[in-house]
Design a protein around this motif. Sequence first.
Motif, short mmCIF file in Angstrom:
data_model
loop_
_atom_site.label_atom_id
_atom_site.label_comp_id
_atom_site.label_asym_id
_atom_site.label_seq_id
_atom_site.Cartn_x
_atom_site.Cartn_y
_atom_site.Cartn_z
N PRO A 8 2.80 8.32 -6.26
CA PRO A 8 2.12 7.08 -5.93
C PRO A 8 3.18 6.45 -5.14
N PRO A 9 2.43 5.34 -4.45
CA PRO A 9 3.49 4.45 -3.55
C PRO A 9 4.32 3.68 -4.46
N VAL A 10 5.77 3.64 -3.81
CA VAL A 10 6.69 2.78 -4.71
C VAL A 10 6.58 1.38 -4.58
N ALA A 11 6.37 0.47 -5.56
CA ALA A 11 6.14 -0.97 -5.57
C ALA A 11 7.56 -1.43 -5.30
N PRO A 12 7.58 -2.43 -4.51
CA PRO A 12 8.98 -3.06 -4.11
C PRO A 12 9.39 -3.69 -5.48
N PRO A 13 10.71 -3.71 -5.49
CA PRO A 13 11.24 -4.20 -6.92
C PRO A 13 10.93 -5.82 -7.09
#
Length: 222
Positions: A160-165
């Motif tokens: 899945p797309p990695v969410a920004p920290p």
Amino acid sequence: SSIRGNTPKGGPFLDGWPGNGRHYPVALLQADGLYELEQNINGGHSDDLWNSADQKLGPGNGEKIASSAPYPNTDSYNLGNIVVTGITIENFQYKAEGSSTMSFEISGLGGGPAPTSPPVAPTNAPVAPTNAPVVLTKPPVAPTNAPVAPTSAPLAPTNPPVAPPPTEAPVPVPEDDVPDATSSPTTTPDAAPQDPIANTDAPVGTEGETDGSIGGEGCQEA
């Protein structure tokens, strides 16, 4: 006696004959082909008779001026219009020895050329076809494979797309620690800052005074 009205006479002895239209309405065809009766040469003789199996009265070639066709012949000549009839009369003979009855054969009455020999009957009857028409035993074959649908659905992305920290929200500063830019300092310095060089702990001697460690001008150690 002469036959009245049986004129004009004609034959190959005349110019432009047979196309000139000069023919007896009723004529006695002489087998020798000399046309001696028309020319009043004689009253006839034995060679004028048709009585031999090798004699033949056949068609001419339609020519309007006698040159190469056999004469007499069976072409028609009405009003000088020469037409080949195709009729042949032959095989003249007595029916029996001593008989006065003659026989002969006629062919070509259909209007075509006379055959050179009797028609030959077919020796074999028409052959019927041995095999009936072949009927197709099988209907047309439909395609064995229907169109192939795709076996797998489109692949979704494996990760899945990695969410920004997450970002840290700014920490609120207590109101007591925030300096008030509009207010003046609560305390004022008592005195101006001292020069560190001038402010020392050593005793400063006055002129003419000694403390036993630093001699002034004109003092000596005892």
